[in-house]
Design a protein around this motif. Structure first.
Motif, PDB file in Angstrom:
ATOM      1  N   ARG A 271       0.832  -1.210   0.000  1.00 17.73           N
ATOM      2  CA  ARG A 271       0.000   0.000   0.000  1.00 17.73           C
ATOM      3  C   ARG A 271       0.864   1.256   0.000  1.00 17.73           C
ATOM      4  N   LEU A 272       1.936   1.238   0.783  1.00 14.85           N
ATOM      5  CA  LEU A 272       2.822   2.401   0.836  1.00 14.85           C
ATOM      6  C   LEU A 272       3.531   2.616  -0.504  1.00 14.85           C
ATOM      7  N   TYR A 273       3.896   1.524  -1.157  1.00 13.48           N
ATOM      8  CA  TYR A 273       4.532   1.632  -2.470  1.00 13.48           C
ATOM      9  C   TYR A 273       3.575   2.282  -3.480  1.00 13.48           C
ATOM     10  N   LEU A 274       2.310   1.870  -3.446  1.00 11.20           N
ATOM     11  CA  LEU A 274       1.312   2.445  -4.348  1.00 11.20           C
ATOM     12  C   LEU A 274       1.083   3.919  -4.035  1.00 11.20           C
ATOM     13  N   ILE A 275       1.049   4.264  -2.746  1.00 12.45           N
ATOM     14  CA  ILE A 275       0.880   5.655  -2.340  1.00 12.45           C
ATOM     15  C   ILE A 275       2.053   6.506  -2.807  1.00 12.45           C
ATOM     16  N   MET A 276       3.270   5.989  -2.651  1.00 12.42           N
ATOM     17  CA  MET A 276       4.457   6.730  -3.069  1.00 12.42           C
ATOM     18  C   MET A 276       4.380   7.077  -4.547  1.00 12.42           C
ATOM     19  N   ASN A 277       3.906   6.139  -5.353  1.00  9.10           N
ATOM     20  CA  ASN A 277       3.762   6.409  -6.779  1.00  9.10           C
ATOM     21  C   ASN A 277       2.684   7.449  -7.044  1.00  9.10           C
ATOM     22  N   CYS A 278       1.607   7.413  -6.283  1.00 11.13           N
ATOM     23  CA  CYS A 278       0.577   8.448  -6.404  1.00 11.13           C
ATOM     24  C   CYS A 278       1.174   9.823  -6.113  1.00 11.13           C
ATOM     25  N   GLN A 279       1.974   9.923  -5.042  1.00 12.23           N
ATOM     26  CA  GLN A 279       2.617  11.183  -4.695  1.00 12.23           C
ATOM     27  C   GLN A 279       3.527  11.666  -5.824  1.00 12.23           C
ATOM     28  N   SER A 280       4.325  10.756  -6.357  1.00 11.86           N
ATOM     29  CA  SER A 280       5.277  11.113  -7.396  1.00 11.86           C
ATOM     30  C   SER A 280       4.579  11.665  -8.631  1.00 11.86           C
ATOM     31  N   PHE A 281       3.540  10.968  -9.095  1.00 11.01           N
ATOM     32  CA  PHE A 281       2.856  11.421 -10.301  1.00 11.01           C
ATOM     33  C   PHE A 281       2.014  12.664 -10.035  1.00 11.01           C
ATOM     34  N   ALA A 282       1.493  12.792  -8.823  1.00 12.44           N
ATOM     35  CA  ALA A 282       0.771  14.013  -8.461  1.00 12.44           C
ATOM     36  C   ALA A 282       1.709  15.217  -8.497  1.00 12.44           C
ATOM     37  N   PHE A 283       2.906  15.064  -7.952  1.00 12.49           N
ATOM     38  CA  PHE A 283       3.895  16.141  -7.933  1.00 12.49           C
ATOM     39  C   PHE A 283       4.288  16.542  -9.354  1.00 12.49           C
ATOM     40  N   ARG A 284       4.482  15.556 -10.217  1.00 16.14           N
ATOM     41  CA  ARG A 284       4.885  15.845 -11.591  1.00 16.14           C
ATOM     42  C   ARG A 284       3.768  16.512 -12.384  1.00 16.14           C
ATOM     43  N   PHE A 286       1.508  18.534 -10.947  1.00 17.27           N
ATOM     44  CA  PHE A 286       1.495  19.889 -10.393  1.00 17.27           C
ATOM     45  C   PHE A 286       2.633  20.716 -10.979  1.00 17.27           C
ATOM     46  N   GLN A 287       3.728  20.052 -11.258  1.00 19.92           N
ATOM     47  CA  GLN A 287       4.896  20.705 -11.858  1.00 19.92           C
ATOM     48  C   GLN A 287       4.564  21.261 -13.239  1.00 19.92           C
ATOM     49  N   LYS A 288       3.604  20.636 -13.907  1.00 19.75           N
ATOM     50  CA  LYS A 288       3.181  21.072 -15.233  1.00 19.75           C
ATOM     51  C   LYS A 288       1.919  21.918 -15.180  1.00 19.75           C
ATOM     52  N   ASN A 289       1.632  22.442 -13.971  1.00 20.43           N
ATOM     53  CA  ASN A 289       0.470  23.313 -13.763  1.00 20.43           C
ATOM     54  C   ASN A 289      -0.850  22.625 -14.071  1.00 20.43           C
ATOM     55  N   GLN A 290      -0.888  21.330 -13.791  1.00 19.45           N
ATOM     56  CA  GLN A 290      -2.099  20.551 -13.993  1.00 19.45           C
ATOM     57  C   GLN A 290      -2.769  20.258 -12.662  1.00 19.45           C
ATOM     58  N   GLU A 291      -4.089  20.184 -12.698  1.00 23.58           N
ATOM     59  CA  GLU A 291      -4.841  19.828 -11.501  1.00 23.58           C
ATOM     60  C   GLU A 291      -4.575  18.374 -11.142  1.00 23.58           C
ATOM     61  N   ILE A 292      -4.408  18.109  -9.854  1.00 18.24           N
ATOM     62  CA  ILE A 292      -4.164  16.752  -9.389  1.00 18.24           C
ATOM     63  C   ILE A 292      -5.502  16.051  -9.160  1.00 18.24           C
ATOM     64  N   PRO A 293      -5.759  14.948  -9.862  1.00 14.36           N
ATOM     65  CA  PRO A 293      -7.026  14.231  -9.655  1.00 14.36           C
ATOM     66  C   PRO A 293      -7.130  13.710  -8.216  1.00 14.36           C
ATOM     67  N   GLU A 294      -8.282  13.871  -7.626  1.00 16.89           N
ATOM     68  CA  GLU A 294      -8.573  13.309  -6.301  1.00 16.89           C
ATOM     69  C   GLU A 294      -7.529  13.721  -5.253  1.00 16.89           C
ATOM     70  N   LEU A 295      -7.094  14.977  -5.300  1.00 16.37           N
ATOM     71  CA  LEU A 295      -6.072  15.436  -4.360  1.00 16.37           C
ATOM     72  C   LEU A 295      -6.538  15.319  -2.917  1.00 16.37           C
ATOM     73  N   SER A 296      -7.765  15.739  -2.645  1.00 17.04           N
ATOM     74  CA  SER A 296      -8.260  15.683  -1.268  1.00 17.04           C
ATOM     75  C   SER A 296      -8.298  14.253  -0.754  1.00 17.04           C
ATOM     76  N   ARG A 297      -8.640  13.327  -1.644  1.00 18.32           N
ATOM     77  CA  ARG A 297      -8.688  11.922  -1.238  1.00 18.32           C
ATOM     78  C   ARG A 297      -7.282  11.376  -0.994  1.00 18.32           C
ATOM     79  N   LEU A 298      -6.331  11.777  -1.829  1.00 18.80           N
ATOM     80  CA  LEU A 298      -4.947  11.368  -1.630  1.00 18.80           C
ATOM     81  C   LEU A 298      -4.427  11.862  -0.284  1.00 18.80           C
ATOM     82  N   ILE A 299      -4.787  13.051   0.094  1.00 23.49           N
ATOM     83  CA  ILE A 299      -4.352  13.608   1.384  1.00 23.49           C
ATOM     84  C   ILE A 299      -4.906  12.779   2.539  1.00 23.49           C
ATOM     85  N   ILE A 300      -6.164  12.386   2.428  1.00 30.87           N
ATOM     86  CA  ILE A 300      -6.786  11.563   3.472  1.00 30.87           C
ATOM     87  C   ILE A 300      -6.066  10.214   3.579  1.00 30.87           C
TER      88      ILE A 300
END
Length: 340
Positions: A271-284, A286-300
């Motif tokens: 689960r942590l490995y999958l989360i880490m990948n979610c973080q990585s792709f979310a960051f990338r 955001f780096q391209k000024n794109q909205e992060i899908p399901e950001l609030s859910r990822l934070i939870i």
């Protein structure tokens, strides 16, 4: 016993076959606008040394001459069956795979692709690796074909030094493609594992990871090239890679949906490995000024799995990226630390 009746007219051989279901392999192929490629795929299947197979082709509303071409092959060989995706089913290759599986009657299954090719002994070799053993999941290798050049797939080298199990597959320490796997239908039926019809790419990662954690998979590795994967401009991977943003969005979706489907079955490490990948792709993204899908859910999810500090650092990395254009060190610091 296999009974093969060969009816000949000048220029053609027509086969009507009575099959022994105990050794029958169901080959399931989704297709969409691949009439210019699928003929070679069908020929490679018809040339298999193992004759006891059925090939189920499911068309996803092609606009070319796929239907006419497959009608010819169905008449040529009674083992080939052609279906159209029902209109009440969701569009996509994953739906076609699931629908094709529902029509299959073999004791063994392989999900193949409409642009790839089987070497003549693929089915025979893989079935032999399972017959009379406790194995129910056989993996072989493919070679790549691009611009008429054939070259090895380097990722298969991981399979020599690492066990082919669910943890190693989920964490990308071993490798195979959908076309490399022959498995028993009993294995697939044990937990009713299906392809996720909402995913746009990465369906094989999601599917096989679920299969390993929800079922009892016993794997044998055939260290031998038995098929050819085409790489061309109309392939899903090529289209996805042409748009970096689409690639990042699809990867984020893949890992968060896999997390959801595995939550009750996998250990925290996965689960942590999958989360880490979610973080990585979310960051990338955001780096391209794109909205992060399901950001609030990822934070939870982050808060639940990693606690306040890691979650706070993740948000701080996004803020730093927004203000200064930097934040790589912070995103690395926010990753779960317990992954092995």
């Amino acid at each position: 016993m296999l009974l093969l009746f060969n009816y000949q007219i000048p220029g053609f051989n027509f086969y009507l076959i009575k099959l022994d279901l105990s050794r029958l392999i169901s080959i399931i192929i989704p297709t969409h606008n691949r009439a210019h490629l699928i003929a070679e795929t069908m020929e490679s299947i018809m040339n298999q040394s193992h004759r006891q197979w059925e090939c189920i082709v499911v068309d996803d509303n092609s606009k070319d001459y796929t239907e006419e071409l497959l009608s010819f092959y169905c008449e040529l060989d009674s083992r080939i069956k052609f279906y159209k995706r029902p209109n009440d089913r969701k569009k996509g290759a994953n739906t076609c795979r699931n629908f094709g599986y529902e029509q299959s009657v073999g004791d063994y299954v392989i999900f193949f692709d409409s642009d790839d090719l089987m070497l003549p002994q693929k089915l025979e070799v893989q079935l032999s690796s399972l017959t009379g053993t406790t194995y129910n999941f056989s993996v072989d290798k493919f070679r790549n074909l691009q611009d008429r050049v054939i070259f090895e797939e380097e990722a298969f080298k991981r399979n020599i030094t690492n066990d082919l199990n669910g943890v190693n597959y989920a964490m990308s320490k071993v490798y195979w493609g959908t076309i490399n796997v022959l498995m028993s239908k009993d294995l697939l039926n044990s937990y009713g594992v299906q392809f996720n019809e909402n995913l746009k790419s990465g369906q094989e990662y999601n599917f096989f990871t679920k299969l390993f954690f929800k079922s009892k998979v016993h794997t044998v590795y055939v260290d031998r090239v038995q098929c050819t994967r085409r790489i061309h401009t109309s392939s899903i991977q090529a289209r996805q890679n042409s748009s970096q943003i689409t690639y990042l969005e699809n990867k984020f979706e893949l890992f968060i949906k896999t997390y959801d489907e595995l939550y009750e079955f996998s250990g925290q490490n996965i689960r942590l490995y999958l989360i880490m990948n979610c973080q990585s792709f979310a960051f990338r993204l955001f780096q391209k000024n794109q909205e992060i899908p399901e950001l609030s859910r990822l934070i939870i999810i982050l808060f639940k799995e990693t606690g306040f500090f890691k979650t706070f650092v993740f948000l701080l990395s996004l803020l730093s990226l927004k203000i200064t254009g930097k934040g790589y060190k912070l995103i690395k610091l926010s990753y779960p630390s317990a992954i092995k």
